[in-house]
Scaffold this active site. Structure first.
Site, PDB file in Angstrom:
ATOM      1  N   GLU A  51      39.196  42.637  37.899  1.00 14.52           N
ATOM      2  CA  GLU A  51      40.249  43.474  38.594  1.00 14.52           C
ATOM      3  C   GLU A  51      41.608  42.502  39.673  1.00 14.52           C
ATOM      4  O   GLU A  51      40.785  42.492  39.812  1.00 14.52           O
ATOM      5  CB  GLU A  51      39.503  44.991  39.401  1.00 14.52           C
ATOM      6  CG  GLU A  51      41.318  45.810  39.348  1.00 14.52           C
ATOM      7  CD  GLU A  51      40.912  47.023  40.401  1.00 14.52           C
ATOM      8  OE1 GLU A  51      41.525  47.771  40.299  1.00 14.52           O
ATOM      9  OE2 GLU A  51      39.676  46.759  41.145  1.00 14.52           O
TER      10      GLU A  51
ATOM     11  N   ASP B  65      35.486  43.712  41.609  1.00 13.60           N
ATOM     12  CA  ASP B  65      36.029  44.675  41.956  1.00 13.60           C
ATOM     13  C   ASP B  65      37.430  44.504  42.846  1.00 13.60           C
ATOM     14  O   ASP B  65      36.369  43.213  43.294  1.00 13.60           O
ATOM     15  CB  ASP B  65      36.118  46.004  42.646  1.00 13.60           C
ATOM     16  CG  ASP B  65      36.280  47.285  43.557  1.00 13.60           C
ATOM     17  OD1 ASP B  65      37.048  47.891  42.467  1.00 13.60           O
ATOM     18  OD2 ASP B  65      36.687  47.640  44.147  1.00 13.60           O
TER      19      ASP B  65
END
Length: 587
Positions: A345, A310
């Protein structure tokens, strides 16, 4: 397998404890028998504090207290950053933020756990396959075939009915949204809300007891069951920040043990490149060591195929983004991690935070340009040229050889697929932030009055748009990702930031799913698997491009939204916006 230096290690005569607290003046190991606490003074070894406890074995509950200059606070019980098991989930309490208030009754206790036999095996998943993004709790809470006591847990993902659904869709790997223990953001409890996504972790190795009441063995067994069905497991990990948040957040672990793990500016203020109040400092070797130990733990003890990171840009900051950041080389050099699937990401909220295409050659990357260009084409304000580039592997981003793109048209963050074609504006009022949270300019459209479903023509247009978006995804070159429930029309009623909706807003309703759409997606998946030209991640420039009427493409055609036909390796892909159709023909 945790770090050889840190954590709790069970031996033949007891347990050895080691924790990093470089700026502390004193550290105590706190052992718990019920509510009774026994403190053991630890011995300093440079930045590490140690204690050996004879007779302490598996199941021993413990924490730490540290005294020293602020923000040390000996009244706060601190969770071992290397803990792999907690006795209960976190619950936010304002007292966790207040100096001098004892927190032993408010926080979970780490539990000494013996290591399982090695479970590592080569990854099942390979680039070019289908990743299925899963929120464990939302995915299984209402599943009619899963026993009620098992719903909402990692074990439920291994239920035969769930595996049958995954196999029907041709899933190559499930990507589990965060499953490690998290704490609610402090503004949620007063609103009667709770974190539903898990992107607010405290310690990176300990599974959340709500999701894994069976602990590490539960994840290990689930991975094994999925692997037996030919399905890999990718864990979504959060190393950009921790749930201790900003200076007003709770003191739970690193804040009280090793505050230098958090990045600070020249004036000592916390850097907030993750948009969550704090940012871990990957220029600090201790942060990288904790990250590597976490990855090793989940590979060695649970057998996972890999990881999605993330806001991964934070991992390469030191302070600016560095494509050759140390963490990349350290992962590549680790014998347990070198062959794992790694997905970034590739953005964060900090300066220069958008780094799509900048990660190492063996990393995959979420490609939001694919999402937005595909959506724009079907909305009617994108071009055939942009769509062709995305379908072909986004060579403008990833180069002319092998695409590292993870293509998707919807994810957990943003509108669901069904809501993308039904809502032009977000509807996040239930989150308690006056509809200010979430993406305000997401590429979406309403196809009639928002929320309307009684008009047959509106419903059919929306269904056609969903099918077109899905068919485009499955016809694209690169790895593709589908978020659980989008294959059967899940909706969040226009909420495009449902992180705080642990309720029917996010729970998949298996009783009302669109089975025709589900069957359509299964058919797309079979078609994709049968076409090597689609699953091959190599970017191709030998494709033959034609107008839909067979004529040669000219610049005006690339600028239009009409569509095109592409032929490569004997496979012809035809896309027509007016007909809302995507067809694949072989031969």
């Amino acid at each position: 397998m945790s770090s050889p230096e840190l954590g709790a290690r069970v031996g033949p005569h007891g347990t050895s404890f080691a924790v990093r607290a470089p700026a502390a003046n004193a550290v105590w190991l706190c052992l718990f028998d019920g509510e009774a606490e026994r403190r053991v003074a630890m011995t300093r070894d440079r930045a590490i504090w140690r204690a050996d406890v004879p007779g302490a074995g598996e199941g021993t509950r413990y924490g730490y207290r540290a005294d020293g200059p602020p923000p040390h606070d000996a009244s706060k019980l601190l969770i071992d950053p290397y803990a792999t098991t907690l006795n209960r989930a976190f619950a936010y309490d304002p007292a966790l933020t207040e100096h001098g208030i004892d927190s032993a009754a408010l926080v979970p206790k780490a539990v000494v756990s013996a290591h399982l036999p090695l479970a590592s095996a080569p990854p099942v998943f390979r680039h070019g396959g289908l990743i299925y993004e899963v929120n464990v709790r939302a995915f299984t809470m209402l599943h009619p075939d899963v026993p009620e006591a098992q719903r909402g847990t990692i074990a439920a993902v291994a239920h035969p009915a769930v595996i049958a659904h995954l196999r029907k869709l041709g899933v190559d790997a499930v990507e589990l949204m965060p499953v490690v223990a998290w704490v609610d953001e402090r503004h949620l409890p007063p609103l009667g809300l709770a974190n539903a996504w898990g992107y607010n972790p405290v310690v990176p190795m300990a599974l959340d007891p709500r999701l894994a009441p069976g602990g590490v063995a539960e994840l290990r067994d689930t991975v094994a069951a999925l692997r037996q069905a030919g399905i890999g497991v990718i864990l979504d990990l959060v190393f950009n920040h921790t749930g201790e948040s900003d200076a007003l957040g709770p003191t739970l672990s690193l804040r009280g043990l090793d505050a230098a793990a958090y990045a600070r500016d020249g004036e000592g203020r916390l850097i907030n490149d993750a948009g969550t109040g704090n940012t871990l400092d990957f220029a600090n070797p201790a942060v990288r060591n904790l990250t590597l130990a976490t990855m090793r733990h989940f590979v060695a003890n649970c057998g996972v195929d890999g990881f999605r990171f993330d806001l991964a840009t934070v991992m390469a900051r030191g302070p600016g983004f560095d494509a050759h950041a140390p963490i990349f080389a350290e992962i590549a050099a680790d014998p347990l991690l070198a062959d794992r699937v790694l997905i970034a990401e590739p953005w964060d909220t900090g300066p220069g935070g958008y780094q799509l295409g900048a990660f190492p050659p063996n990393w995959l990357e979420w490609n939001d340009r694919f999402r937005d260009d595909v959506r724009r084409f079907w909305r009617g304000d994108g071009s055939s040229g942009a769509l062709a580039t995305r379908l072909s592997g986004s060579s403008d981003v990833f180069g002319d050889h092998i695409t590292r793109s993870v293509n998707f048209v919807a994810a957990h963050d943003g509108f669901t697929l069904a809501d993308t074609v039904a809502h032009a504006e977000r509807h996040n009022h239930a989150n308690g932030e006056n509809n200010r949270d979430g993406h305000a300019h997401e590429v979406s459209w309403s196809n009639g009055a928002e929320g309307a479903c009684d008009d047959a023509s509106i419903a059919e247009r929306r269904h056609a748009d969903q099918r077109a978006l899905l068919a485009t995804l499955f016809a694209s070159r690169g790895t593709i990702m589908l978020t659980a429930g989008d294959e059967f029309g899940r909706s969040q009623a226009g909420n495009n930031n449902a992180y705080a909706q642990d309720n029917a807003t996010t729970w998949l309703d298996w009783h009302v799913r669109d089975r025709q759409l589900e069957d359509y997606v299964a058919g797309l998946s079979r078609q994709r698997r049968a076409c090597a030209a689609l699953t091959d991640p190599a970017t191709r420039h030998d494709a033959r491009w034609r107008r839909l009427d067979g004529g040669e493409m000219v610049q005006a055609d690339w600028d239009s939204t009409a569509g095109f036909a592409m032929t490569v390796d004997g496979v012809t892909l035809r896309i027509s916006r007016d007909a809302r159709s995507v067809t694949v023909e072989q031969g």
